[in-house]
Design a protein around this motif. Structure first.
Motif: not given
Length: 371
Positions: A24-26, A28-32, A69-75, A352-354
């Motif tokens: 999940p942390a990865c 979120l980093a890519l989403a940001r 989903l939970k992490k994305v919503i919180a972020e 590169p995405y991993m």
């Protein structure tokens, strides 16, 4: 077009990371990164529609989707003025689906899609993804199911194969004990190996490996189907401790590969015995070849200068120096040359995405027989 490419590539990375079930942390980093620093409504929609919406049924891992989903919503609540309703609705649906289906994923397996991007990819109209491997992996790595997990050394060895396809094309390749989920076998088949033999000494791992090869259309239990198809992957049981000389001679090939197999001092003597037999030169057919990346200037290989006999390529993370030194000494006593070629044969980056994949932790060894 260049501006559009710059926008599309982070989104592609985000989707491929989701399909690969990156932590999940990865994600979120890519989403940001894709959102220019925050999880914008545009990125939220992309995650909902392009990642979760079209793949949740395929992945069949509601636990992973729920966490994402939970992490994305919180972020999103922290970094954006708007959180789309669809995220909350999908999270509720995911929770309900999990509650109503207690038998879901009872096998302890999840399906990862590992997509190898072309290193030469530079615009969205070109072929971004050169190879996709679908793999059933374990969710219980810490409970003894390590053989069904995906390790950095397998990813590194796969990138090495794809970076130097001419080295493996039209060659008989043998991945000895520790083939695991079979990713290396998928890559060997992709670059045109004439024969691929995958082995493992754990029965449950072997069953999972065969299922993965079937999922990638590379294996069939029915021998007649194998003969009629272009199937080139064979999955076999092989234990270092139990393998007889005749068993090993039957497995002799041009190239031997291994990922993360130097891990236990008690296994080292058996591993070295297997390598010594497989790398014997009596029937060796391996010759020096040119194996450059695409049209770039080529290098002469093997990198250690040997031109006769089979070769072995081992990718390993040195977690314990004493264990590795034990292997190095046993190999030297058995007249095996072990050369670290990590720098000279550094593979291109196909993943590169991993973000969880630490390439720098992996060492690549080239092993030949001196006798």
């Amino acid at each position: 077009m260049a501006s559009e490419d710059a926008e599309q590539l982070p989104l592609l990375h985000l989707k491929l990371a989701f399909l690969a079930l990156e932590p999940p942390a990865c994600i979120l980093a890519l989403a940001r990164k894709a959102g220019g620093g925050s999880v914008t409504p545009h990125i939220q929609n992309f995650i909902l529609e392009s990642c979760i919406g079209t793949n949740v049924g395929q992945i069949q891992d509601y636990t992973y989707v729920k966490i994402i989903l939970k992490k994305v919503i919180a972020e999103a609540e922290l970094s954006s003025d708007i959180v789309i309703d669809g995220l909350y609705e999908e999270f509720a649906r995911c929770m309900s689906s999990k509650a109503n289906n207690s038998s879901l994923n009872m096998s302890g397996k999840i399906c990862k899609e590992i997509s190898f991007l072309s290193p030469t990819y530079n615009n969205v109209s070109s072929n971004q993804v050169s190879l996709v491997a679908r793999l059933s992996c374990s969710t219980n790595m810490l409970e003894g199911d390590t053989g069904c997990s995906l390790w950095p050394s397998s990813l590194f060895l796969s990138e090495f194969i794809l970076s130097f396809p001419k080295l493996f094309s039209k060659k008989r390749c043998f991945e000895q004990l520790g083939s695991g989920v079979g990713l290396v076998g998928v890559c060997l088949n992709y670059v045109g190996a004439s024969k691929v033999i995958l082995t493992d000494g754990d029965a449950s791992t072997l069953i999972n490996m065969k299922a993965n090869m079937e999922m990638n259309n590379l294996y069939a239990e029915d021998s007649e189907l194998v003969k009629e198809s272009k199937n080139k992957v064979e999955c076999k049981y092989l234990s270092w401790e139990e393998a007889s000389e005749s068993d090993l001679w039957d497995c002799r090939t041009d190239l031997v590969l291994g990922a993360d197999i130097i891990y236990n001092p008690s296994c080292v003597p058996h591993l070295v015995r297997v390598l010594s037999t497989l790398l014997g030169r009596e029937d060796g057919r391996c010759e020096t070849v040119n194996v450059g990346r695409d049209e770039e200037p080529v290098n002469e290989v093997p990198w250690n200068g040997a031109t006769r006999g089979p070769l072995a390529y081992m990718a390993t993370v040195i977690r314990n120096a004493d264990t590795f030194n034990c292997f190095a000494k046993a190999a030297a006593d058995a007249k095996l040359s072990v050369v670290n070629i990590t720098g000279a044969a550094a593979p291109s980056s196909f993943l590169p995405y991993m973000l969880s994949y630490e390439r720098s932790s992996v060492q690549l060894l080239e092993i030949t027989s001196l006798s």
